[in-house]
Each structure stands twice: as C-alpha cells, then as structure tokens.
Design a protein around this motif. Structure first.
Motif, mmCIF file in Angstrom:
data_model
loop_
_atom_site.group_PDB
_atom_site.id
_atom_site.type_symbol
_atom_site.label_atom_id
_atom_site.label_comp_id
_atom_site.label_asym_id
_atom_site.label_seq_id
_atom_site.Cartn_x
_atom_site.Cartn_y
_atom_site.Cartn_z
ATOM 1 N N ILE A 1 0.839 -1.209 0.000
ATOM 2 C CA ILE A 1 0.000 0.000 0.000
ATOM 3 C C ILE A 1 0.867 1.249 0.000
ATOM 4 C CG2 ILE A 1 -1.617 1.342 1.407
ATOM 5 C CD1 ILE A 1 -2.850 -1.393 2.229
ATOM 6 N N HIS A 2 1.901 1.278 0.846
ATOM 7 C CA HIS A 2 2.785 2.449 0.905
ATOM 8 C C HIS A 2 3.509 2.643 -0.434
ATOM 9 C CE1 HIS A 2 2.205 3.502 5.052
ATOM 10 N NE2 HIS A 2 2.573 2.306 5.481
ATOM 11 N N ARG B 1 1.077 4.018 -3.064
ATOM 12 C CA ARG B 1 0.821 5.447 -2.877
ATOM 13 C C ARG B 1 2.008 6.290 -3.330
ATOM 14 N NH1 ARG B 1 -1.946 5.211 3.098
ATOM 15 N NH2 ARG B 1 -3.995 4.450 2.389
ATOM 16 N N ALA C 1 1.995 6.465 -7.274
ATOM 17 C CA ALA C 1 0.749 6.870 -7.925
ATOM 18 C C ALA C 1 0.975 8.154 -8.728
ATOM 19 C CB ALA C 1 -0.330 7.079 -6.881
ATOM 20 N N PRO D 1 1.833 11.344 -6.109
ATOM 21 C CA PRO D 1 2.590 10.561 -5.127
ATOM 22 C C PRO D 1 2.594 11.163 -3.724
ATOM 23 C CG PRO D 1 4.087 11.674 -6.619
ATOM 24 C CD PRO D 1 2.691 11.955 -7.104
ATOM 25 N N VAL D 2 2.583 10.252 -2.766
ATOM 26 C CA VAL D 2 2.725 10.604 -1.361
ATOM 27 C C VAL D 2 4.127 10.148 -0.955
ATOM 28 C CG1 VAL D 2 1.876 10.160 0.967
ATOM 29 C CG2 VAL D 2 0.272 10.250 -0.954
#
Length: 106
Positions: free
Chosen positions: A21-22, A25, A28, A31-32
């Motif tokens: 999940i990290h 993200r 993406a 982005p995070v």
C-alpha cells in the motif's frame, strides 16, 4: 531455525500488504512521499518474507537430509526393489470415464 522461519513468514503476512500500500501510494500519479513508518515497514516486509522463506527452506532440507529411512521403506525396497510397484501409465487418465480406451469416439 524452522520455527524462526515460520514466525518470520507469519510476520510477513502483516507487513507485506502494508508495504504494498505504501509503495503504491508513492508511485501513484499524485505521489505521497514515503515517511519513516513506510520505509521501516517496507524494509521489514522484505526481510521477513525473504529471510523467513530462506530459513524455512534451509531448515526443512537440513532436517530431511539427516532423517533415516523408515524400516518399512527399507523392507519394501529389499523385497520389491527401488522401482515403483506399479508403473505409471499416463494413457489411463486421457480417456473420459465410462468410455473404453480403444473407443475412437465414432
């Protein structure tokens, strides 16, 4: 060693999904950035998954290599030899149940 490998694989079942999940993200369109928890979980996930798998495989193979054959297996080998008792016939499984093997289907 086997117990440590199994425990590590069990711990991987909790860390790998969170690491995925990290990483998803972080890659993406919007982005995070990876925070300290995300980096820690990702590293632990890899360590638990790879290390646990390797420990389990090595421990299982070491245990199997030192295991003595069972006396019944030795008696069967002495009586019947090392070959299979009934040779494998793959043609036996190629036909549908209820049809004779020599039936051409016509």
């Amino acid at each position: 060693m086997l117990a440590a490998g199994v425990v590590a694989l069990f711990a991987a079942t909790f860390t790998v999904p969170e690491a995925i999940i990290h990483l998803a993200r972080a890659t993406a369109e919007d982005p995070v950035p990876l925070g300290p928890r995300a980096v820690t979980v990702t590293v632990l996930a890899v360590v638990f998954l790879v290390g646990g798998g390797l420990l389990t495989i090595v421990a299982f193979n070491r245990r199997r290599a030192t295991e003595e054959p069972h006396p019944e297996d030795l008696a069967d080998d002495a009586e019947f030899g090392d070959a299979p008792l009934r040779p494998f016939d793959p043609d036996r499984f190629r036909h549908r149940p209820g049809r004779a093997a020599d039936d051409d289907g016509a």
